[in-house]
Design a protein around this motif. Structure first.
Motif, mmCIF file in Angstrom:
data_model
loop_
_atom_site.group_PDB
_atom_site.id
_atom_site.type_symbol
_atom_site.label_atom_id
_atom_site.label_comp_id
_atom_site.label_asym_id
_atom_site.label_seq_id
_atom_site.Cartn_x
_atom_site.Cartn_y
_atom_site.Cartn_z
ATOM 1 N N GLN A 156 -26.322 -2.683 16.125
ATOM 2 C CA GLN A 156 -26.436 -2.722 17.578
ATOM 3 C C GLN A 156 -25.893 -4.023 18.147
ATOM 4 O O GLN A 156 -25.329 -4.047 19.245
ATOM 5 C CB GLN A 156 -27.888 -2.499 17.998
ATOM 6 N N ASN A 202 -22.758 -4.131 20.832
ATOM 7 C CA ASN A 202 -22.730 -4.888 22.079
ATOM 8 C C ASN A 202 -21.485 -5.758 22.169
ATOM 9 O O ASN A 202 -20.842 -5.837 23.222
ATOM 10 C CB ASN A 202 -23.987 -5.767 22.186
ATOM 11 N N LEU A 205 -30.207 3.087 24.031
ATOM 12 C CA LEU A 205 -30.003 3.956 22.871
ATOM 13 C C LEU A 205 -30.892 5.186 22.993
ATOM 14 O O LEU A 205 -32.104 5.076 23.185
ATOM 15 C CB LEU A 205 -30.321 3.202 21.584
ATOM 16 N N PHE A 239 -30.171 8.140 17.249
ATOM 17 C CA PHE A 239 -29.521 7.376 16.174
ATOM 18 C C PHE A 239 -29.741 8.113 14.856
ATOM 19 O O PHE A 239 -30.870 8.483 14.529
ATOM 20 C CB PHE A 239 -30.116 5.971 16.092
ATOM 21 N N SER A 291 -24.461 7.542 16.869
ATOM 22 C CA SER A 291 -25.461 7.264 17.900
ATOM 23 C C SER A 291 -25.015 7.800 19.249
ATOM 24 O O SER A 291 -23.824 7.972 19.514
ATOM 25 C CB SER A 291 -25.718 5.753 18.008
ATOM 26 N N TRP A 319 -25.787 7.227 23.474
ATOM 27 C CA TRP A 319 -26.302 6.234 24.406
ATOM 28 C C TRP A 319 -26.272 6.757 25.836
ATOM 29 O O TRP A 319 -25.422 7.567 26.189
ATOM 30 C CB TRP A 319 -25.451 4.961 24.343
#
Length: 270
Positions: free
Chosen positions: A39, A43, A65, A68, A125, A127
């Motif tokens: 993570q 970013n 999030l 995952f 993942s 988001w």
């Protein structure tokens, strides 16, 4: 805002070593340590694509999030040199999609999403972007409206199975509980999402974790947990159901509740 074209932006990775505090009783990288690592990388990559934390905050928006899923083929150990890579896969409905791969480095190999067969850990993942003031999903967000950023999507699946909804079985029992406190919180004053998988591992008998390895997991985040919340964890997990003969097929469901609300759902496979 134009994206700098002097970066390898479709894929973004970094090398490092597994630190001692990231490992467990078997000297292997903890699942929640892996989540924290990727993570942070996500970013950094999003910032290079101009839809990272700082860019969104100026618009009162932030990434959250939602789902995952990770698969562990081999666990890196303390001091192992690793290369971790991420790429964004564009959008699917209201979700932004992002995948990850972690490689255990053995020399000067050039790892990338083109060599996923060599990855020790892979993950996918989903988001959402929410408005920081209303706490609601922001559909008309900076990511969705950036044609340039989405043109740099890498449509390679690190994990073939997408992060779908999970379905609770009928035979759930209370397996434990956790009171959200200081060590769980991030600077948004709610429990960091990687902590949820840590809570689940904590309610499993230590003798089980000595001999059985987590092969994969999925966790779906539904609502946030804040300091003082008592999270009750319900599951169909029974340690006597685990057998070596069924390795990789020992699948168990977990559900975190606070009062009458479900805050997360998860599936762990041993």
């Amino acid at each position: 805002m134009k994206i700098a074209d002097n970066h390898r932006l479709k894929e973004f990775g970094t090398s490092g070593r597994v630190l001692w505090h990231e490992t467990d009783i078997n000297n292997k990288l903890r699942p929640h340590s892996f989540m924290n690592r990727v993570q942070e990388l996500a970013n950094e990559h999003a910032s290079k694509l101009k839809f990272g934390y700082d860019e969104l905050m100026r618009l009162d928006q932030v990434w959250v999030l939602s789902r995952f899923r990770a698969k562990f083929k081999k666990y890196p150990e303390w001091r192992d040199k690793i290369f971790t890579e991420t790429w964004h896969k564009g959008k699917q409905g209201i979700f932004g999609l992002r995948d990850f791969a972690l490689f255990i480095e053995n020399g000067d190999e050039n790892y990338s999403s083109a060599t996923l067969s060599e990855a020790a850990i892979t993950a996918t993942s989903s988001w959402l972007i929410i408005n920081t003031k209303t706490r609601r999903i922001e559909r008309n967000n900076a990511f969705n409206t950036s044609e340039e950023a989405n043109s740099l999507a890498n449509m390679v699946d690190a994990v073939e199975e997408p992060c779908e909804k999970l379905h609770a079985p009928d035979n759930l029992i209370k397996g434990g509980e956790h009171n959200v406190s200081y060590s769980d919180l991030d600077f948004n004053m709610h429990a960091n999402n990687a902590k949820y998988i840590e809570w689940l591992m904590d309610i499993i008998d230590i003798e089980v974790l000595k001999y059985f390895t987590l092969k994969e997991f999925q966790i779906n985040f539904i609502t946030e947990a804040k300091v003082g919340d008592k999270v009750e964890i319900f599951t169909n997990f029974h340690s006597e159901m685990l057998t070596a003969e069924r390795a990789g097929k020992n699948s168990f469901y977990f559900e975190g509740r606070k009062e009458t609300s479900i805050i997360f759902e998860a599936e762990l496979v041993f």
